[in-house]
Design an enzyme around this catalytic site. Structure first.
Site, PDB file in Angstrom:
ATOM      1  N   HIS A  82       0.845  -1.192   0.000  1.00 42.17           N
ATOM      2  CA  HIS A  82       0.000   0.000   0.000  1.00 42.17           C
ATOM      3  C   HIS A  82       0.876   1.236   0.000  1.00 42.17           C
ATOM      4  CE1 HIS A  82      -3.246   2.782   0.880  1.00 42.17           C
ATOM      5  NE2 HIS A  82      -2.459   3.322   1.787  1.00 42.17           N
ATOM      6  N   ASP A 161     -14.549   3.460   8.282  1.00 47.15           N
ATOM      7  CA  ASP A 161     -13.532   4.418   7.833  1.00 47.15           C
ATOM      8  C   ASP A 161     -14.115   5.416   6.849  1.00 47.15           C
ATOM      9  OD1 ASP A 161     -10.831   5.485   7.382  1.00 47.15           O
ATOM     10  OD2 ASP A 161     -11.113   4.603   5.392  1.00 47.15           O
ATOM     11  N   ARG A 168     -14.212  13.653   9.299  1.00 46.77           N
ATOM     12  CA  ARG A 168     -12.908  14.276   9.560  1.00 46.77           C
ATOM     13  C   ARG A 168     -12.611  15.365   8.526  1.00 46.77           C
ATOM     14  NH1 ARG A 168      -8.941   9.669   8.975  1.00 46.77           N
ATOM     15  NH2 ARG A 168      -7.396  11.302   9.295  1.00 46.77           N
ATOM     16  N   SER A 183      -7.107   4.690   9.755  1.00 38.35           N
ATOM     17  CA  SER A 183      -7.837   4.755   8.486  1.00 38.35           C
ATOM     18  C   SER A 183      -7.166   3.865   7.433  1.00 38.35           C
ATOM     19  CB  SER A 183      -7.892   6.200   8.002  1.00 38.35           C
ATOM     20  OG  SER A 183      -8.466   6.286   6.713  1.00 38.35           O
ATOM     21  N   LYS A 187      -8.344  -0.713   6.361  1.00 36.09           N
ATOM     22  CA  LYS A 187      -8.616  -1.255   5.020  1.00 36.09           C
ATOM     23  C   LYS A 187      -7.603  -2.326   4.646  1.00 36.09           C
ATOM     24  CE  LYS A 187      -8.713   2.868   3.041  1.00 36.09           C
ATOM     25  NZ  LYS A 187      -8.781   3.865   4.125  1.00 36.09           N
TER      26      LYS A 187
END
Length: 445
Positions: A82, A161, A168, A183, A187
């Protein structure tokens, strides 16, 4: 429990239990806790923070708010990568084939780009016929057969999220380390891979602008992943300029193919090789970082990574002839240079501004409903440390609208700082700064 009491507890900088955090996350996701109370809680977290146990419990609660992927049908250890996002970041297109060529399964769910950062799916769709809208059965079949498949995100992963982030975004609570880390990691943990490697970007085109904040985020996410039972590591990489030389969907696929042919710019190659090395170590096929880097580079030198990319494209309906003849890609009908306004050395580039230039050309989305022009983008000719003469091209822009081209040109010029000599800040610039494992931080010289 009452939300009022939990807001007050965090306001007074007291530690929340797992049960209390579950109550907040599940209650807000389910609609029992209103926006105004959740906003107050998020602001209390911004002011007082969370310790590692609280942050991990928040992450796991968000992960468990929706579906989690079961990758047990895949043979072997699955490793996911990621990136925290950047401009010109096409590493997934290069890494996937490198890792798959070494027999390690890469099963990836990717998203589309929004704003100045691009999405892997958009880039791949510039290959005629390529589809990420494939069935789960074909996804698993391709991973087991050719060791690589990428599909669009279909499962309802970490819905907490999505809802919390939207809040947010409008309550000035985005820039809070525990909330950022939870966050991202909620995932990733829901995506089901056995191991996770994180590419944490730092610089003008990244969310974390400096090394210390990038290190803090990377270290927190690595600890969350390992506390949640996943072998997790991270690399801190530069985003003070676009990664590689091409920005834009078809252009980035072209550069990825060039990289798999052994012609990658140094910063892009270093990023990919370090990430690949950590993926190989996470998968248990290498124990030494230098040996792992050699293994990764070998897949480019022997052509196996390029061959694997062609296999992958063919397996998902794409025309693999484009892999072997990238001149077939359709690029914008207008191609014009942007010239340097003076002599000197490129000492600073606002990478985010370059991403916005691509967005103006039509290469990105202002909203989720925007239609992307896959053929437009920017080919950068001058990067940090480069000497430039007045009137030399800083870049080539590909466009289909003269009006958009002129807007992007003006903005591009202002993104560059050209000085008489290298600055002290520029002398410290590197492509890769550090890597982090469960054993600690390793600074790269």
């Amino acid at each position: 429990m009452r939300m009022y009491d939990l807001i007050n507890k965090k306001k007074n900088n007291l530690k929340l239990t797992k049960e209390e955090i579950d109550f907040i996350v599940q209650g807000y996701t389910g609609g029992e806790i209103p926006d105004y109370q959740m906003s107050a809680f998020l602001m209390a977290v911004c002011f007082n923070g969370m310790d590692m146990e609280e942050t991990t419990n928040l992450t796991i609660s968000m992960r468990d708010s929706g579906d989690t992927l079961d990758l047990s049908r895949i043979q072997g250890t699955t490793v996911d990568k990621h990136s925290t996002g950047g401009v010109g970041d096409k590493t997934s297109l290069i890494l996937g084939p490198m890792i798959a060529a070494l027999g390690i399964p890469v099963a990836k769910m990717s998203g589309r780009g929004l704003g100045h950062t691009g999405g892997t799916i958009d880039k791949l769709e510039s290959i005629p016929g390529f589809s990420t809208s494939i069935s789960g059965d074909l996804f698993f079949e391709n991973v087991n057969k050719i060791k690589l498949s990428i599909m669009g995100q279909t499962a309802d992963l970490a819905p907490a999220d999505k809802k919390i982030y939207a809040l947010r975004d409008v309550t000035a609570t985005v820039d809070c380390l525990p909330l950022i880390a939870s966050s991202i990691m909620s995932k990733k943990l829901a995506s089901g891979a056995d191991a996770i490697v994180l590419d944490v970007k730092m610089g003008s085109g990244a969310f974390m602008k400096d090394y210390d904040s990038a290190l803090a985020l990377a270290d927190t996410m690595v600890k969350i992943g390992n506390m949640a039972g996943k072998n997790t590591s991270a690399v801190i990489t530069d985003m003070n300029q676009p990664l590689g030389r091409n920005v834009g969907n078809a252009l980035e696929v072209i550069e990825s193919i060039e990289a798999l042919n052994g012609n990658a710019p140094d910063d892009l190659l270093q990023d990919c090789v370090w990430l690949a090395a950590l993926m190989l170590i996470s998968a248990g096929v290498a124990s030494d970082i230098e040996k792992a880097k050699e293994m990764a580079l070998a897949t480019i030198k022997d052509g196996s990574a390029l061959k694997k990319f062609a296999e992958f494209v063919e397996a998902q309906g794409g025309d693999s002839s484009y892999v072997f003849n990238p001149s077939k890609f359709k690029l914008g009908e207008i191609c014009e240079p942007v010239y340097a306004p003076c002599d000197g050395i490129v000492t600073k580039i606002d990478a985010q501004e370059i991403g916005i230039c691509s967005l103006i050309l039509g290469g990105g989305r202002e909203t989720k409903e925007s239609i992307i022009d896959l053929s437009v983008g920017i080919k950068i000719e001058k990067k940090l440390h480069d000497t430039v003469k007045k009137g030399e091209p800083l870049c080539l822009m590909y466009a289909n609208s003269k009006e958009k081209l002129e807007q992007a040109k003006e903005r591009f010029i202002n993104a560059y700082t050209i000085s008489e000599s290298e600055t002290e800040e520029l002398k410290k610039h590197k492509a890769v700064y550090a890597y982090i494992t469960r054993d600690g931080v390793n600074v790269i010289n």
